[in-house]
Design an enzyme around this catalytic site. Structure first.
Site: not given
Length: 251
Positions: A146, A156
């Site tokens: 990501s 995350y």
């Protein structure tokens, strides 16, 4: 079916029942691959596979929790029994938006959960797939990281930074077996689900941090995957390809 570029290839896609995973499976199936769509929600996986089968493609939907070593082993044992091996692994399954928060807000239990899925899930699936892929021509693994991996401000983001590290480590380990390992780091991709969840102000903020003044599309990530899996990328391994419109760009 658009072409037979991946005819005879077997692909295992985690998180394959929806979102990017379903889009990846559709693109590969349309190009001749038999895709195994593995998802923690068996009904979603089977429904996605049924859609492809109805269009004349080869697909199987299976229940699989990537954080469960026994479940992953069983799913890939079935692939070996039915198909004799594996050519493509896409480590796409992951926990996302709810975990894009600081460590102090989430607490240890939630941190452990996101690392179990995003990091250990990638390790478990990759290790289980390795013997099925070794020595097969064109064998390739693509992990989904990501753009948050380049900011490292959240649980995350750090989990996706770890995915980048795993990509390099496995690329080194698997090179002798003829397996390339790469990753994609998507930026903000304006899927229907994202449009529903994202406020106009937040969307404007992210677009303002991009270099390109355009919205990312699901097709942009699919095209990146197809490139990394193809012979055109035969000299590419251990890399993370950013598909972000220039978000969080650095040298």
């Amino acid at each position: 079916m658009t072409n037979n570029e991946y005819a005879g290839k077997i692909a295992f896609i985690t998180g394959g029942g929806r979102g990017f995973g379903k889009a990846f499976g559709t693109a590969l199936a349309e190009r001749g691959a038999h895709v195994v769509l593995a998802d923690i929600d068996d009904e979603v996986a089977e429904s996605a596979a049924a859609e492809l089968i109805a269009r004349g493609a080869g697909a199987t939907g299976v229940a699989c929790d990537v954080a469960d070593e026994a479940a992953v082993a069983a799913a890939l044992d079935a692939v070996a029994e039915q198909h004799g091996g594996l050519d493509i692994l896409v480590n796409n399954a992951g926990l996302h938006a709810a975990f894009n928060r600081p460590f102090t807000e989430l607490g240890v239990g939630n941190v452990r959960r996101v690392f179990d899925v995003n990091v250990l899930g990638t390790v478990i699936c990759t290790l289980a797939a390795h013997p099925l892929m070794a020595g097969r021509e064109g064998a390739a693994i693509v992990n989904i990281s990501s753009s948050a991996a380049y900011a490292n401000r959240t649980v995350y983001g750090v989990s996706k930074l770890a995915v980048r590290g795993l990509t390099v480590a496995f690329a080194r380990e698997f090179a002798a077996d003829g397996i390339r390992v790469n990753a994609i780091a998507p930026g903000l991709i304006f899927t229907d689900a994202v449009r529903e969840q994202l406020s106009p102000a937040e969307a404007k903020r992210v677009l303002g941090e991009q270099i390109l003044e355009q919205e990312g599309r699901e097709e942009d990530i699919v095209e990146a995957l197809l490139y990394l899996l193809s012979p055109k990328a035969s000299f590419v391994t251990g890399e993370t390809l950013r598909v972000t419109g220039g978000f969080a760009l650095s040298v």
